[in-house]
Design an enzyme around this catalytic site. Structure first.
Site, PDB file in Angstrom:
ATOM      1  N   GLU A  15      51.426   6.045   3.160  1.00  0.00           N
ATOM      2  CA  GLU A  15      50.385   6.813   4.028  1.00  0.00           C
ATOM      3  C   GLU A  15      51.597   7.431   5.249  1.00  0.00           C
ATOM      4  O   GLU A  15      52.350   7.048   5.638  1.00  0.00           O
ATOM      5  CB  GLU A  15      49.803   5.649   4.840  1.00  0.00           C
ATOM      6  CG  GLU A  15      48.540   5.124   4.175  1.00  0.00           C
ATOM      7  CD  GLU A  15      47.412   6.100   3.839  1.00  0.00           C
ATOM      8  OE1 GLU A  15      47.367   7.170   4.339  1.00  0.00           O
ATOM      9  OE2 GLU A  15      46.236   5.650   3.271  1.00  0.00           O
ATOM     10  N   ASP A  75      43.749  14.224   0.388  1.00  0.00           N
ATOM     11  CA  ASP A  75      45.150  14.040   0.978  1.00  0.00           C
ATOM     12  C   ASP A  75      46.240  13.766  -0.015  1.00  0.00           C
ATOM     13  O   ASP A  75      46.104  13.573  -1.186  1.00  0.00           O
ATOM     14  CB  ASP A  75      45.095  12.767   1.957  1.00  0.00           C
ATOM     15  CG  ASP A  75      44.736  11.481   1.095  1.00  0.00           C
ATOM     16  OD1 ASP A  75      43.571  11.291   0.561  1.00  0.00           O
ATOM     17  OD2 ASP A  75      45.261  10.396   1.280  1.00  0.00           O
ATOM     18  N   HIS A 101      49.741   9.585   0.488  1.00  0.00           N
ATOM     19  CA  HIS A 101      48.543   9.834   1.326  1.00  0.00           C
ATOM     20  C   HIS A 101      48.605   9.989   2.600  1.00  0.00           C
ATOM     21  O   HIS A 101      49.639  10.295   3.063  1.00  0.00           O
ATOM     22  CB  HIS A 101      47.914   8.364   1.486  1.00  0.00           C
ATOM     23  CG  HIS A 101      47.637   7.749   0.427  1.00  0.00           C
ATOM     24  ND1 HIS A 101      46.321   7.259  -0.509  1.00  0.00           N
ATOM     25  CD2 HIS A 101      48.308   6.693  -0.544  1.00  0.00           C
ATOM     26  CE1 HIS A 101      46.468   6.540  -1.375  1.00  0.00           C
ATOM     27  NE2 HIS A 101      47.579   6.245  -1.431  1.00  0.00           N
ATOM     28  N   HIS A 161      47.183  11.452  -3.350  1.00  0.00           N
ATOM     29  CA  HIS A 161      45.908  10.892  -3.775  1.00  0.00           C
ATOM     30  C   HIS A 161      44.782  11.683  -4.089  1.00  0.00           C
ATOM     31  O   HIS A 161      44.141  11.278  -5.118  1.00  0.00           O
ATOM     32  CB  HIS A 161      45.487  10.379  -2.118  1.00  0.00           C
ATOM     33  CG  HIS A 161      44.395   9.357  -2.356  1.00  0.00           C
ATOM     34  ND1 HIS A 161      43.728   8.866  -1.197  1.00  0.00           N
ATOM     35  CD2 HIS A 161      44.016   8.706  -3.520  1.00  0.00           C
ATOM     36  CE1 HIS A 161      42.825   8.105  -1.649  1.00  0.00           C
ATOM     37  NE2 HIS A 161      42.943   7.688  -3.040  1.00  0.00           N
TER      38      HIS A 161
END
Length: 174
Positions: free
Chosen positions: A105, A154, A23, A144
């Site tokens: 992330e 993303d 992500h 993602h």
């Protein structure tokens, strides 16, 4: 660096962890640094700090790890637990990706290049994850956008999949 998010729960008993989802996130949007991602993932985001935060402060979201622009890795949820990162999602016809995925992330946006330090940390973290979760193969490392098609974009066009995949498939950290 270990941090703690309250936004996780137990995975289903019969689930093998078999997917890695990449992500990106920046808070406020397009801004890097600061503690706003941590505040969101720990449920302490001040909705009055930025106009955008009024839209998201109520969300209960987390990722297993965040990789900052300088390459620092922050872990919010143990890999054995279900983080709340994927939302409505499906991979190869199987829904509820949070049940069987690990979410990472990268501090960034779809269009800003990620840093060399982030790629180095991501490759190292990926090697560690692959060594503990053999059901995650190169074909089961996705963005993602791949599991929430049409809903998420993303890690975005700035993410260098070729560089990342070469670094993990060759066993080298670039």
């Amino acid at each position: 660096m270990q941090k703690t998010s309250p936004f996780f729960d137990e995975r289903p008993d019969d689930i093998d962890i078999s997917l890695l989802v990449i992500h990106n996130m920046s808070l406020p949007p397009g801004e890097f640094g600061g503690d706003d991602i941590e505040a969101l993932f720990t449920g302490t985001l001040d909705e009055n700090k930025h106009p955008f935060f009024k839209q998201i402060a109520h969300l209960k979201v987390s990722a297993h790890c965040v990789i900052r622009r300088n390459g620092t890795v922050e872990q919010y949820v143990p890999f054995s637990k279900r983080a709340w990162h994927a939302g409505v999602s499906a991979f190869q016809g199987r829904s509820r990706c949070n049940d069987y995925a690990i979410g990472i992330e990268l501090e960034g946006t779809d269009t800003a290049p990620f840093t060399a330090a982030q790629y180095t940390s991501l490759a190292s973290l990926t090697h560690d994850i692959l060594s503990h979760y053999p059901a995650i193969t190169l074909g089961r490392i996705v963005g993602h956008s791949d599991i929430a098609f049409g809903r998420k974009t993303d890690p975005g066009e700035a993410f260098n999949w070729c560089q990342y995949r070469q670094s993990i498939s060759l066993g080298k950290i670039k």
